[in-house]
Design a protein around this motif. Structure first.
Motif, PDB file in Angstrom:
ATOM      1  N   HIS A  32       0.998  -1.354  -0.015  1.00  0.00           N
ATOM      2  CA  HIS A  32      -0.033   0.049   0.089  1.00  0.00           C
ATOM      3  C   HIS A  32       0.945   1.152   0.037  1.00  0.00           C
ATOM      4  O   HIS A  32       1.852   1.374   0.915  1.00  0.00           O
ATOM      5  N   ASP A  34       1.010   5.209   0.170  1.00  0.00           N
ATOM      6  CA  ASP A  34       0.151   6.429   0.512  1.00  0.00           C
ATOM      7  C   ASP A  34       0.774   7.701   0.073  1.00  0.00           C
ATOM      8  O   ASP A  34       1.808   8.196   0.313  1.00  0.00           O
ATOM      9  N   HIS A  65      -2.711   4.731  -3.222  1.00  0.00           N
ATOM     10  CA  HIS A  65      -3.862   5.322  -2.499  1.00  0.00           C
ATOM     11  C   HIS A  65      -3.301   6.846  -2.516  1.00  0.00           C
ATOM     12  O   HIS A  65      -2.453   7.369  -1.895  1.00  0.00           O
ATOM     13  N   ASP A 174      -8.687   0.610   5.626  1.00  0.00           N
ATOM     14  CA  ASP A 174      -7.423   1.499   6.054  1.00  0.00           C
ATOM     15  C   ASP A 174      -7.257   2.389   7.219  1.00  0.00           C
ATOM     16  O   ASP A 174      -8.091   3.521   7.271  1.00  0.00           O
TER      17      ASP A 174
HETATM   18 ZN    ZN Z   1      -3.715   4.516   2.625  1.00  0.00          ZN
END
Ligand code: ZN
Ligand code: DX5
Length: 215
Positions: A32, A34, A65, A174
């Protein structure tokens, strides 16, 4: 088996290679990533050169994301980083249907992310077109925040919506995920858990990812 998407935001950026190798060796289903712009969220994380460096080293799909305004401007750059999934916030897309099409046209999976205060029913007319919905269980912007309990109700509502539509979207959650909150969201119907602080601050992150996977 729950899919785990460890958040690289909590990695040691001075030892990024080491931490990506750890994730490669773990049961993590994906990584993931960010991205924060300091405008949509009150924090700045990292941009494309860092994602490219992660991508070169990672042997697992990237789950990107984007906590940024107007994410549609960056579809091709995200694709060029090798991302498999591009997550855009509902709150940042006036023309969400068009953005989802652009992500698909670029060859990526499209995910829509909801802030904690955005209701699940806003997805009623896009749920058939997305590959994943990411429910934020903290207000986006920082790692290591506390899980917001209303998320459990939202996961159940989203699961009902997906079933009613016969849709294929997976549910990712999340923020503030540990073994206890993770168990609760999986019981409510989540498929994928993001976890940052809990994984990277653990004495044995590989074992912690295995424990979360077993939820
Ligand atoms: Zn995130
Ligand atoms: C928050 C980010 C999260 C965060 C999760 O804005 O989207 O992915 O890194 O971190 P933890 O698991 O520490 O809450």
């Amino acid at each position: 088996m729950t899919k785990i998407s460890p958040s690289v935001l909590s990695a040691d950026f001075g030892n990024l290679d080491r931490d990506i190798e750890m994730l490669n060796a773990s049961q993590a289903a994906m990584l993931h990533i960010d991205v924060m712009d300091g405008v949509f969220v009150p924090n700045i994380s990292f941009g494309f050169p860092v994602i490219q460096a992660i991508s070169r080293k990672a042997t697992k799909p990237l789950d990107v994301h984007l906590m940024i305004v107007d994410p549609a401007r960056y579809v091709s750059q995200v694709r060029d980083c090798g991302a498999e999934i591009m997550n855009v916030h509902f709150e940042t897309c006036t023309h969400l249907n068009r953005v989802v099409q652009q992500i698909h046209d670029a060859g990526m999976k499209a995910a829509v992310t909801l802030n904690p205060a955005t209701p699940v029913f806003m997805l009623e007319d896009i749920i058939d077109d997305v590959d994943m919905v990411l429910l934020m269980s903290v207000n986006p912007g920082f790692a290591a925040q506390k899980f917001i309990p209303v998320t459990l109700k939202k996961v159940r509502q989203l699961r009902e919506m997906i079933t009613a539509h016969g849709a294929k979207a997976e549910i990712e959650v999340d923020g503030g995920i540990n073994l206890e909150t993770g168990r609760q969201v999986v019981e409510a119907g989540a498929d994928i858990l993001v976890s940052g602080n809990f994984v990277f601050k653990a004495p044995d992150p590989i074992q912690t990812i295995a424990d979360l996977t077993a939820l």
